[in-house]
Motif scaffolding. Structure first.
Motif, PDB file in Angstrom:
ATOM      1  N   GLN A 414       0.782  -1.196   0.097  1.00 52.57           N
ATOM      2  CA  GLN A 414       0.004  -0.149   0.026  1.00 52.57           C
ATOM      3  C   GLN A 414       0.952   1.078   0.066  1.00 52.57           C
ATOM      4  O   GLN A 414       0.496   2.272  -0.757  1.00 52.57           O
ATOM      5  N   ARG A 415       1.823   1.333   0.703  1.00 53.28           N
ATOM      6  CA  ARG A 415       2.751   2.311   0.974  1.00 53.28           C
ATOM      7  C   ARG A 415       3.537   2.660  -0.557  1.00 53.28           C
ATOM      8  O   ARG A 415       3.740   3.873  -1.263  1.00 53.28           O
ATOM      9  N   ALA A 416       3.935   1.632  -1.191  1.00 57.57           N
ATOM     10  CA  ALA A 416       4.664   1.553  -2.290  1.00 57.57           C
ATOM     11  C   ALA A 416       3.737   1.916  -3.511  1.00 57.57           C
ATOM     12  O   ALA A 416       4.250   2.372  -4.607  1.00 57.57           O
ATOM     13  N   SER A 417       2.460   1.829  -3.253  1.00 55.83           N
ATOM     14  CA  SER A 417       1.463   2.086  -4.322  1.00 55.83           C
ATOM     15  C   SER A 417       1.539   3.650  -4.827  1.00 55.83           C
ATOM     16  O   SER A 417       0.876   4.130  -5.840  1.00 55.83           O
ATOM     17  N   LYS A 418       1.767   4.303  -3.979  1.00 53.64           N
ATOM     18  CA  LYS A 418       1.872   5.985  -3.860  1.00 53.64           C
ATOM     19  C   LYS A 418       2.488   6.439  -5.179  1.00 53.64           C
ATOM     20  O   LYS A 418       2.476   7.484  -5.602  1.00 53.64           O
TER      21      LYS A 418
END
Length: 491
Positions: A414-418
């Protein structure tokens, strides 16, 4: 056991001292010489008389008293022997076995080195490894019964298990007994036995639809093989689901195991099935009338066994990691890149690999049935069931939806999806084109088919970072794209 003995302050024997049996006499003499660092030799040993010399003692069976009595004794043993330094001739394996029984009863797997240390502490002698090993075997037999008794009790144990828990599975196969070439009437002996516990059968319903099987040889008195099938739940707990004791890794034995496994435990279809490339397993699958073949099951080979066979063939340890990585390739692009790298080292290598269907050893071609598993190495059968259920319930009560293992992955994704941009969206087919920034790498994501070019989405059934980005762009619930097996109520 000794009869009631006179109280002797200095621990010496006395004339007239009585013992309940011949064995009690010998044990008392052994204990005396061991603890005092002296020795004796048997001069006369008859059914009614025991006579030891150097240190003179004669004990006789008294018929009227129903006991053994010391009739002659020359007093305190004053001579010593310089040879008694590390070990003692009277400290035999039987004596040691009696002394270590409490330790063996608490821990039957106690190591021989630990037993040597206990004997040294108790008797102040350091005995040999072999004597210690023999003593431990005698202690185990004394406490738990010998090989023959344990073997004969096997049906009783299984019957007790069936009465104790609901719906276990036990299937025996027996064969006639022979003495030489002659058939022994009314006697049959164990040939094979398959069993699975109710908790194992029930747990598999909530595990990943992946089964790994392997066998290990039994090396004690009764030979044969132990076959085991395991699976894994959504929190990476290893779940043993079935067992069998068979005569060896023969085609018949594997057919016996796999047919019972399919009938009683692995009843669902579409499972991934991982084994080594043993010919007997492949023969058993061929005989299984389609129960372990597509579409009911998809047979894959353990990449570690393929690697081992490769090294045995070519003796090229520098290619070991590359072979494993080819198997673990999640995408066709990854597979082709690594395959070509192997081919550059020599076409003989890829020619050998080509004899194995790639859908049976590479994640990129397995149809998603392996769930990322590539080996039969789930052998650490960790504590499960009751403790895990309590832990799971605690996490559910704390409001956790997914298992610990997958939750940490989801947070990272989820963090990397930004850092991912959506460049194109086909709403009708739920297909996205995404770009990772700043690298600019492009991926196609198909939510309807649960596929992403990264390969992780379809292999692990977990929302990858590209799926998170797509869901955020269209305000979709990303939890829909995490498989139910990872939910805490399943774990």
């Amino acid at each position: 056991m000794y009869a009631t003995l006179p109280v002797v302050a200095d621990g010496e024997f006395t004339v007239g001292m009585e013992f309940s049996s011949r064995e009690a006499v010998i044990k008392a003499m052994k204990d005396y010489t061991i603890h005092r660092g002296v020795d004796y030799r048997v001069y006369e040993s008859e059914p009614t008389t025991f006579y030891a010399k150097c240190w003179l003692i004669r004990v006789t069976k008294m018929q009227k008293k129903y006991c053994w009595e010391i009739r002659r004794y020359n007093g305190n043993h004053t001579c010593t022997r310089s040879t008694i330094s590390q070990d003692h001739s009277k400290l035999d394996s039987k004596t040691v076995a009696e002394a270590i029984k409490p330790f063996v009863e608490v821990d039957p797997s106690i190591k021989v080195k630990s037993v040597i240390a206990e004997v040294q502490s108790e008797f102040n002698y350091t005995i040999s490894y072999r004597k210690t090993w023999l003593a431990k075997q005698k202690a185990v037999e004394s406490i738990f019964g010998g090989w023959k008794a344990s073997y004969e009790a096997l049906p009783i144990w299984f019957e007790a298990m069936c009465h104790k828990e609901p719906s276990p599975v036990v299937h025996f196969e027996t064969m006639p007994a022979y003495k030489g070439d002659d058939l022994v009437p009314d006697i049959r002996v164990l040939h094979r036995v398959f069993w699975s516990y109710y908790l194992c059968i029930r747990a598999f319903r909530h595990c990943k639809p992946v089964v790994q099987v392997d066998g290990t040889h039994l090396y004690e008195k009764y030979k044969g093989c132990l076959l085991v099938a395991v699976s894994q739940d959504g929190n990476n707990n290893i779940v043993p689901i079935a067992f069998a004791i068979v005569e060896g890794e023969t085609s018949d034995a594997w057919y016996f195991f796999l047919s019972n496994l399919r009938q009683h435990v692995v009843t669902r279809d579409g499972v991934g099935f991982i084994s080594d490339r043993h010919d007997s397993i492949r023969s058993a699958i061929d005989w299984s009338n389609g129960t372990w073949s597509p579409p009911r099951a998809f047979h894959m080979f353990c990449i570690r066994h393929i690697e081992s066979n490769f090294l045995r063939k070519f003796e090229a340890p520098y290619l070991q990691k590359l072979i494993v990585n080819i198997g673990y390739s999640r995408t066709i692009r990854e597979y082709q890149m690594r395959y070509e790298r192997l081919k550059e080292r020599g076409e003989a290598y890829t020619n050998w690999l080509d004899r194995i269907p790639r859908e049976q050893y590479a994640l990129a071609f397995d149809g998603g049935y392996l769930w990322g598993h590539m080996t039969t190495n789930l052998v650490e059968l960790n504590e499960l069931f009751t403790r895990k259920r309590v832990e799971a319930e605690a996490r559910i009560n704390a409001g956790l939806v997914f298992s610990e293992m997958v939750t940490s992955k989801l947070h990272a994704n989820q963090r990397a999806s930004k850092n991912i941009q959506i460049s194109c969206f086909d709403r009708e087919n739920e297909v996205f084109e995404v770009h990772e920034m700043p690298s600019g790498v492009e991926y196609a994501v198909n939510l309807r088919q649960y596929r992403c070019d990264c390969g992780k989405f379809q292999v692990d059934r977990i929302s990858c970072r590209q799926v998170f980005a797509c869901c955020a762009n269209q305000r979709l619930d990303w939890q829909v794209y995490v498989h139910d097996v990872y939910k805490m109520d399943e774990v």
